[in-house]
Every structure is written in C-alpha cells, then in structure tokens.
Design a protein around this motif. Structure first.
Motif, PDB file in Angstrom:
ATOM      1  N   GLY A   1      18.271   1.410  -4.335  1.00  0.00           N
ATOM      2  CA  GLY A   1      17.041   1.330  -3.581  1.00  0.00           C
ATOM      3  C   GLY A   1      16.033   0.361  -4.153  1.00  0.00           C
ATOM      4  N   LEU A   2      15.235  -0.184  -3.254  1.00  0.00           N
ATOM      5  CA  LEU A   2      14.162  -1.094  -3.619  1.00  0.00           C
ATOM      6  C   LEU A   2      12.901  -0.639  -2.898  1.00  0.00           C
ATOM      7  CD1 LEU A   2      13.074  -3.771  -4.870  1.00  0.00           C
ATOM      8  CD2 LEU A   2      13.775  -4.886  -2.731  1.00  0.00           C
ATOM      9  N   ILE A   3      11.828  -0.516  -3.660  1.00  0.00           N
ATOM     10  CA  ILE A   3      10.508  -0.228  -3.104  1.00  0.00           C
ATOM     11  C   ILE A   3       9.659  -1.441  -3.447  1.00  0.00           C
ATOM     12  CG2 ILE A   3       8.487   1.288  -3.156  1.00  0.00           C
ATOM     13  CD1 ILE A   3      10.400   3.464  -4.358  1.00  0.00           C
ATOM     14  N   ALA A   4       9.065  -2.079  -2.441  1.00  0.00           N
ATOM     15  CA  ALA A   4       8.291  -3.288  -2.691  1.00  0.00           C
ATOM     16  C   ALA A   4       6.999  -3.267  -1.884  1.00  0.00           C
ATOM     17  CB  ALA A   4       9.108  -4.528  -2.327  1.00  0.00           C
ATOM     18  N   GLU A   5       5.924  -3.693  -2.544  1.00  0.00           N
ATOM     19  CA  GLU A   5       4.654  -3.868  -1.848  1.00  0.00           C
ATOM     20  C   GLU A   5       4.701  -5.190  -1.092  1.00  0.00           C
ATOM     21  OE1 GLU A   5       1.569  -3.779  -4.809  1.00  0.00           O
ATOM     22  OE2 GLU A   5       1.541  -1.586  -4.839  1.00  0.00           O
ATOM     23  N   ILE A   6       4.318  -5.154   0.164  1.00  0.00           N
ATOM     24  CA  ILE A   6       4.305  -6.360   0.982  1.00  0.00           C
ATOM     25  C   ILE A   6       3.169  -7.268   0.502  1.00  0.00           C
ATOM     26  CG2 ILE A   6       3.943  -7.258   3.322  1.00  0.00           C
ATOM     27  CD1 ILE A   6       5.220  -4.673   4.359  1.00  0.00           C
ATOM     28  N   PRO A   7       3.445  -8.552   0.293  1.00  0.00           N
ATOM     29  CA  PRO A   7       2.389  -9.469  -0.144  1.00  0.00           C
ATOM     30  C   PRO A   7       1.257  -9.568   0.888  1.00  0.00           C
ATOM     31  CG  PRO A   7       4.555 -10.483  -0.359  1.00  0.00           C
ATOM     32  CD  PRO A   7       4.743  -9.207   0.398  1.00  0.00           C
ATOM     33  N   CYS A   8       0.054  -9.820   0.391  1.00  0.00           N
ATOM     34  CA  CYS A   8      -1.114  -9.989   1.266  1.00  0.00           C
ATOM     35  C   CYS A   8      -0.965 -11.251   2.115  1.00  0.00           C
ATOM     36  CB  CYS A   8      -2.380 -10.126   0.431  1.00  0.00           C
ATOM     37  SG  CYS A   8      -2.765  -8.682  -0.544  1.00  0.00           S
ATOM     38  N   PHE A   9      -1.570 -11.230   3.279  1.00  0.00           N
ATOM     39  CA  PHE A   9      -1.642 -12.383   4.172  1.00  0.00           C
ATOM     40  C   PHE A   9      -0.277 -13.005   4.424  1.00  0.00           C
ATOM     41  CE2 PHE A   9      -5.709 -12.117   1.848  1.00  0.00           C
ATOM     42  CZ  PHE A   9      -6.505 -11.715   2.917  1.00  0.00           C
TER      43      PHE A   9
ATOM     44  N   SER B   1      -4.954  -3.983   6.255  1.00  0.00           N
ATOM     45  CA  SER B   1      -5.256  -3.671   7.652  1.00  0.00           C
ATOM     46  C   SER B   1      -5.419  -4.947   8.470  1.00  0.00           C
ATOM     47  CB  SER B   1      -6.534  -2.829   7.729  1.00  0.00           C
ATOM     48  OG  SER B   1      -7.589  -3.529   7.130  1.00  0.00           O
ATOM     49  N   ASN B   2      -4.952  -6.070   7.916  1.00  0.00           N
ATOM     50  CA  ASN B   2      -5.128  -7.334   8.629  1.00  0.00           C
ATOM     51  C   ASN B   2      -3.970  -7.658   9.575  1.00  0.00           C
ATOM     52  OD1 ASN B   2      -3.067  -8.261   6.977  1.00  0.00           O
ATOM     53  ND2 ASN B   2      -4.455  -9.236   5.526  1.00  0.00           N
ATOM     54  N   GLY B   3      -2.980  -6.788   9.643  1.00  0.00           N
ATOM     55  CA  GLY B   3      -1.896  -6.970  10.591  1.00  0.00           C
ATOM     56  C   GLY B   3      -0.886  -8.039  10.213  1.00  0.00           C
ATOM     57  N   SER B   4      -0.901  -8.527   8.975  1.00  0.00           N
ATOM     58  CA  SER B   4       0.015  -9.604   8.612  1.00  0.00           C
ATOM     59  C   SER B   4       1.476  -9.160   8.635  1.00  0.00           C
ATOM     60  CB  SER B   4      -0.336 -10.177   7.238  1.00  0.00           C
ATOM     61  OG  SER B   4      -0.115  -9.236   6.221  1.00  0.00           O
ATOM     62  N   VAL B   5       1.712  -7.877   8.522  1.00  0.00           N
ATOM     63  CA  VAL B   5       3.080  -7.376   8.512  1.00  0.00           C
ATOM     64  C   VAL B   5       3.725  -7.460   9.914  1.00  0.00           C
ATOM     65  CG1 VAL B   5       2.582  -4.947   8.980  1.00  0.00           C
ATOM     66  CG2 VAL B   5       4.516  -5.549   7.545  1.00  0.00           C
ATOM     67  N   GLN B   6       2.915  -7.664  10.935  1.00  0.00           N
ATOM     68  CA  GLN B   6       3.449  -7.740  12.304  1.00  0.00           C
ATOM     69  C   GLN B   6       4.506  -8.831  12.448  1.00  0.00           C
ATOM     70  OE1 GLN B   6       2.931  -5.448  14.609  1.00  0.00           O
ATOM     71  NE2 GLN B   6       1.648  -4.431  13.089  1.00  0.00           N
TER      72      GLN B   6
END
Length: 176
Positions: A61-69, A101-106
């Motif tokens: 398993g890998l748990i990773a924080e999504i980078p900003c922007f 909360s900037n929606g970049s993950v969309q």
C-alpha cells in the motif's frame, strides 16, 4: 462496490480531521506514507532515473498527500496519474489524501476511471457529535464528562486539539 474494495481511494477533508489515521486503518502497517514534499522527491527520482523508487512500488500500500495546485502543474499531474494507474494495474492499493479546497484534484479524478476509485469525505463533528466523541474519549481515559461538555464548545475545534487536552488532563490525574 465498497470503498475497501477499490484499489484507489481518495480521502478528502480539512487539515486535522484524521485523513491519515483513516488511511492507515485501511491498509497494512507496512504501507508507505508520503507527505507532499516526499512525493515530490519521488517524482524527481522518477524524472532523473526514468524509474520509480522502490517505496512507491510497495505492494502492501501507498498513502500519499496530493500536491498543492495540481491543476497548475501538468508534469506532476501526469506523473501522479501514471503512478496511480500503474499501481492499479498491479493490483496494489493506493490512498490519496487531499485537504485543499481549490479543486485542483478534479483534473486527476477526470483521468482515473470511476470503477477504480472511491472517494471518502471526512469532516469535523458538530453539535452533539462533538460531545459524543469526547464523552467516549473521556470514558476511555477515566475522566469526568464535564471535560467533554467544555471541549465540545472549543473553537476552532480539531481532534488533535481536544485529544491533546484530554491527554494532558489524564496525565495530571495519574498518581505520581
């Protein structure tokens, strides 16, 4: 399908809500946790050597924080998409954490087939939910419920803040 059955899980929520704790509970103890800067280091490794470092290919398993922007960083978006899809093809579970909360993950969500992913949204409890959580925590620590009533009204409220205060109260109550 249930979230536990999906190879890729996104966990969303504000900072301090418990995304990492939830993610760790969903994978074996051997899962690798990468904070944003650590994931960026793995991207650089991949760019320089044209291969992923071993820890991002850890099957358990890998748990990773999504980078900003992410939406403004096309190379990172491409690399993260490649990594996630590779892990899915191998059958290896991956959890991505996002507190922005900037929606970049969309943009990332658009690139991942819906049948591969599940989304989990966490939030802080409100009203009676705070009290119920704190009452349980007080009982576990052998503390009076008056602390639960007081801490339920604390603002800004966070798990780390109220649990830290309960831990301090428990230490004070212990005989020396």
């Amino acid at each position: 399908k249930a979230a536990e059955d999906r190879l890729l899980r996104f966990i969303f929520g504000p900072s301090g809500v418990g995304k990492t704790i939830v993610a760790k509970s969903m994978l074996p103890e051997t899962a690798v946790l990468l904070r944003q800067h650590e994931l960026a280091d793995r991207f650089l490794h991949h760019i320089r050597r044209r291969e992923w470092s071993e820890d991002v290919l850890e099957p358990s398993g890998l748990i990773a924080e999504i980078p900003c922007f992410l939406d403004q960083r096309p190379l990172l978006l491409q690399l993260l998409t490649e990594l996630v899809l590779y892990r899915c093809r191998q059958g290896w579970p991956t959890i991505l954490l996002d507190s922005e909360s900037n929606g970049s993950v969309q943009e990332l969500l658009k690139r991942i087939p819906i049948e591969l992913r599940a989304s989990i949204l966490l939030r802080f409890p409100e009203g009676r939910g705070r009290y119920r959580f704190l009452a349980h925590a007080c009982r576990e620590r052998g503390l009076s419920l008056k602390h639960a009533r007081r801490l339920a009204r604390v603002e800004p409220w966070s798990y780390s803040r109220v649990l830290s205060e309960l831990d301090d109260l428990q230490k004070e109550a212990e005989p020396t």
